[in-house]
Scaffold this motif. Structure first.
Motif, mmCIF file in Angstrom:
data_model
loop_
_atom_site.group_PDB
_atom_site.id
_atom_site.type_symbol
_atom_site.label_atom_id
_atom_site.label_comp_id
_atom_site.label_asym_id
_atom_site.label_seq_id
_atom_site.Cartn_x
_atom_site.Cartn_y
_atom_site.Cartn_z
ATOM 1 N N VAL A 191 0.745 -1.152 -0.070
ATOM 2 C CA VAL A 191 -0.069 -0.177 -0.075
ATOM 3 C C VAL A 191 0.890 1.189 0.026
ATOM 4 O O VAL A 191 1.838 1.272 0.656
ATOM 5 C CB VAL A 191 -0.748 0.009 1.355
ATOM 6 C CG1 VAL A 191 -0.352 -0.125 2.509
ATOM 7 C CG2 VAL A 191 -1.713 1.292 1.080
ATOM 8 N N VAL A 192 0.424 2.286 -0.912
ATOM 9 C CA VAL A 192 1.148 3.657 -0.635
ATOM 10 C C VAL A 192 0.257 4.335 0.199
ATOM 11 O O VAL A 192 -0.930 4.467 0.208
ATOM 12 C CB VAL A 192 1.131 4.278 -2.083
ATOM 13 C CG1 VAL A 192 1.525 5.799 -1.899
ATOM 14 C CG2 VAL A 192 1.890 3.412 -3.118
ATOM 15 N N VAL A 246 1.503 4.765 -7.159
ATOM 16 C CA VAL A 246 0.954 3.473 -7.052
ATOM 17 C C VAL A 246 1.430 2.638 -8.307
ATOM 18 O O VAL A 246 2.064 1.430 -8.225
ATOM 19 C CB VAL A 246 -0.689 3.572 -7.082
ATOM 20 C CG1 VAL A 246 -1.164 2.113 -7.566
ATOM 21 C CG2 VAL A 246 -1.252 3.950 -5.605
ATOM 22 N N LEU A 247 1.279 3.236 -9.401
ATOM 23 C CA LEU A 247 1.742 2.896 -10.689
ATOM 24 C C LEU A 247 3.288 2.537 -10.787
ATOM 25 O O LEU A 247 3.764 1.462 -11.218
ATOM 26 C CB LEU A 247 1.485 3.668 -11.913
ATOM 27 C CG LEU A 247 -0.329 3.616 -12.039
ATOM 28 C CD1 LEU A 247 -0.513 4.932 -13.254
ATOM 29 C CD2 LEU A 247 -0.825 2.207 -12.371
ATOM 30 N N ALA A 251 1.857 -1.017 -6.346
ATOM 31 C CA ALA A 251 1.102 -1.165 -4.921
ATOM 32 C C ALA A 251 -0.187 -1.909 -5.344
ATOM 33 O O ALA A 251 -0.980 -1.635 -6.493
ATOM 34 C CB ALA A 251 1.008 -0.190 -4.349
ATOM 35 N N GLU A 252 -1.071 -2.488 -4.340
ATOM 36 C CA GLU A 252 -2.277 -3.190 -4.565
ATOM 37 C C GLU A 252 -3.173 -1.980 -4.414
ATOM 38 O O GLU A 252 -4.425 -1.873 -4.707
ATOM 39 C CB GLU A 252 -2.549 -4.181 -3.468
ATOM 40 C CG GLU A 252 -1.732 -5.280 -3.813
ATOM 41 C CD GLU A 252 -1.958 -6.414 -2.921
ATOM 42 O OE1 GLU A 252 -3.222 -6.932 -2.605
ATOM 43 O OE2 GLU A 252 -1.030 -7.062 -2.217
ATOM 44 N N VAL A 253 -2.862 -0.758 -3.552
ATOM 45 C CA VAL A 253 -4.087 0.255 -3.350
ATOM 46 C C VAL A 253 -3.209 1.321 -2.714
ATOM 47 O O VAL A 253 -2.128 1.450 -2.346
ATOM 48 C CB VAL A 253 -4.927 -0.229 -2.143
ATOM 49 C CG1 VAL A 253 -4.249 -0.466 -0.865
ATOM 50 C CG2 VAL A 253 -6.187 0.864 -2.079
ATOM 51 N N GLY A 254 -3.490 2.691 -2.990
ATOM 52 C CA GLY A 254 -3.126 3.919 -2.549
ATOM 53 C C GLY A 254 -4.039 4.542 -1.786
ATOM 54 O O GLY A 254 -5.209 4.386 -1.853
ATOM 55 N N ASN A 269 -5.129 -0.479 -7.775
ATOM 56 C CA ASN A 269 -3.980 -0.817 -8.436
ATOM 57 C C ASN A 269 -3.574 -0.529 -9.917
ATOM 58 O O ASN A 269 -2.544 -0.757 -10.371
ATOM 59 C CB ASN A 269 -3.877 -2.458 -8.083
ATOM 60 C CG ASN A 269 -5.097 -2.992 -8.886
ATOM 61 O OD1 ASN A 269 -6.317 -2.805 -8.197
ATOM 62 N ND2 ASN A 269 -4.841 -4.051 -9.780
ATOM 63 N N GLU A 270 -4.889 -0.137 -10.683
ATOM 64 C CA GLU A 270 -4.510 0.225 -11.928
ATOM 65 C C GLU A 270 -4.339 1.993 -12.022
ATOM 66 O O GLU A 270 -4.532 2.287 -13.149
ATOM 67 C CB GLU A 270 -5.739 -0.343 -12.932
ATOM 68 C CG GLU A 270 -5.785 -1.915 -12.829
ATOM 69 C CD GLU A 270 -6.900 -2.060 -13.715
ATOM 70 O OE1 GLU A 270 -7.896 -1.425 -14.119
ATOM 71 O OE2 GLU A 270 -6.899 -3.429 -14.008
#
Length: 498
Positions: A191-192, A246-247, A251-254, A269-270
């Protein structure tokens, strides 16, 4: 006894240093916000402290209060001026020092103290200060308390007393322990954590790491100049910075936290920036599966999916749309014993068994990580795509002076009401409904809607639009709503638009 405050004094003068200055418009619907040195001075903050103490005594509240302050260059001095006023009014002050707003709310429970006064301007730009207050945990002031406080302060109708002061050492450790005394995540979710150099930077990475997350900090060094962007998870500049990190990191989530840590914004995540009301629907789906038949409260700025989503309907969830504002939603959640209250701004109010009914960005972040942990085969983007498609705007705020903004909203309400009565269309479609619980939400026959309300804490209006049909309809509704606003010359430029 302090003299009656005045609305304006010139800084660096004898009068400025010897009289309280308090501009009346700083008393908002449910908290207080002023431009420091332009609308309030330190003696004005003393007057506010005496006003809070007087109100507590009027309402028969035990004279104990928690105080804390956020990380701005002037907040500690402002807090101590407030403290002197509270003590002069006969209140025992429990100072937890540098804190998040939810840390101060938690202190009411942990220290068994009925009242709170948190010095913070939240996400407002530098130069602003303010106080979030409450005398009945977990609630904060509403219009009734704010109206009476304003009357006491501006007329100097104070009651004097003899209070006391104590500093609560290392209270932050109690707060962190309360959040982390639970099972760890089953896997190290990457995670960010973005904090915009605000107060949350001192706490968010540490809490998330203690839960077993792999944390990538972004702008977590405390810097009250906010050098990169204002710590506001509704601000697209902050969300874009979070997206980029995130990109870059995979990471899976920010997760982005505001200046006083009571809100949390999300990037998947995208790199998709998910507005907080849509995140709320995702959480409501997750939680209603665990608590079938539960109730949610959402603000009128939020997506219509809370009422139409088939998964929520299948889980028997009931949603109540209510007035925007942390005090209003908090009270409604408490009154209805709802499981969670969601605001588009990112204030989430988790009730028992998840939280204590107040807004805490870290509790929200933990709920999001728990949702991902319960869905190991689905990414945050997968959960987003599973929602019915709608096109929504960010919260957009055209400038409008505090002295006139409510009158302007009344005019807009009258205009849309007349349009519906006369059978006129909005953006080429008939008007199906008008929701006036807080400003006006005009709903077209195809479900596209636009909201106009007055900001509760800044000299601005608030505009939000959404369409379940298309991006084209989203833009059409925005232009139609904006055309009505432009009939009022007092309405200025937007902070951000589509």
């Amino acid at each position: 006894m302090l003299p009656v405050p005045v609305a304006e004094l010139k800084p660096n003068t004898y009068a400025y240093e010897s009289r309280p200055m308090v501009k009346a418009t700083g008393f908002r619907e449910y908290d207080a916000r002023w431009l420091f040195e332009k609308e309030i001075n330190l003696m004005g903050m003393q007057a506010l402290g005496m006003g809070i103490a007087t109100l507590m005594r009027e309402r028969g509240v035990r004279p104990d209060i928690v105080v804390g302050h956020d990380f701005r260059g002037y907040s500690a001095a402002i807090k101590m001026a407030l403290v002197t006023g509270l003590m002069a009014g006969g209140v025992r002050v429990h100072d937890i020092g540098l804190a998040l707003s939810p840390m101060a709310y938690f202190a009411q429970f942990a220290l068994d103290v009925p009242a709170v006064a948190m010095v913070t301007a939240s996400h407002n730009d530098n130069g602003w200060t303010g106080v979030k207050m409450g005398i009945e945990r977990p609630l904060t002031f509403g219009p009734d308390e704010m109206g009476r406080l304003k009357e006491i302060v501006l007329t100097a109708s104070f009651r004097e007393g003899s209070g006391s002061y104590r500093f609560v050492e290392n209270f932050q450790e109690q707060y962190i322990a309360d959040l982390t005394n639970r099972p760890r995540l089953s896997r190290p979710i990457k995670v960010v954590a973005a904090c915009g150099n605000g107060t949350a930077g001192a706490f968010a990475p540490r809490v998330l790491e203690a839960l077993g997350a792999e944390v990538i900090p972004l702008d977590c060094e405390l810097d009250h100049t906010f050098p990169r962007y204002n710590p506001n998870p509704e601000d697209m500049k902050m969300l874009h910075a979070l997206r980029d990190k995130v990109l870059e990191s995979g990471a899976e989530v920010g997760l982005g936290f505001d200046g006083d840590g009571d809100r949390c914004g999300v990037v998947d995540n995208e790199g998709e920036e998910i507005f907080a009301d849509k995140v709320g629907v995702m959480l409501a789906r997750d939680l209603s599966a665990l608590h079938p038949g539960c109730r949610f409260v959402v603000d009128v700025k939020s997506t219509g999916l809370f009422a139409t989503d088939p998964v929520l309907q299948e889980n028997g969830a009931v949603t109540d749309y209510w007035k925007t504002g942390h005090s209003y939603i908090k009270r409604r959640v408490n009154h209805l014993d709802a499981l969670v209250g969601f605001e588009k701004s990112g204030h989430y109010f988790f009730n028992a068994p998840i939280g204590r009914g107040y807004d805490d960005g870290l509790v929200s972040a933990i709920a999001i990580l728990d949702m991902l942990d319960r869905n190991p085969d689905r990414s945050m983007a997968d959960l987003r795509r599973a929602l019915p498609r709608t096109w929504g705007s960010p919260t957009m705020s055209p400038h409008c002076a505090d002295e006139i903004k409510y009158e302007v909203v009344d005019r807009v309400v009258e205009r849309f009401t007349a349009m519906k009565e006369n059978g006129e269309t909005i953006a080429g479609h008939g008007i199906a409904d008008l929701v006036t619980v807080n400003g006006i939400r005009v709903v077209a026959e195809d479900g596209t809607w636009g909201l106009v309300r007055a900001s509760s804490n800044k000299p601005e209006l608030v505009v939000v639009v959404e369409s379940p049909v298309s991006e084209e309809r989203l833009h059409a509704m925005f232009h139609a709503v904006d055309a009505v606003l432009r009939e009022n010359p007092e309405v200025g430029d937007y902070n951000q638009t589509l």
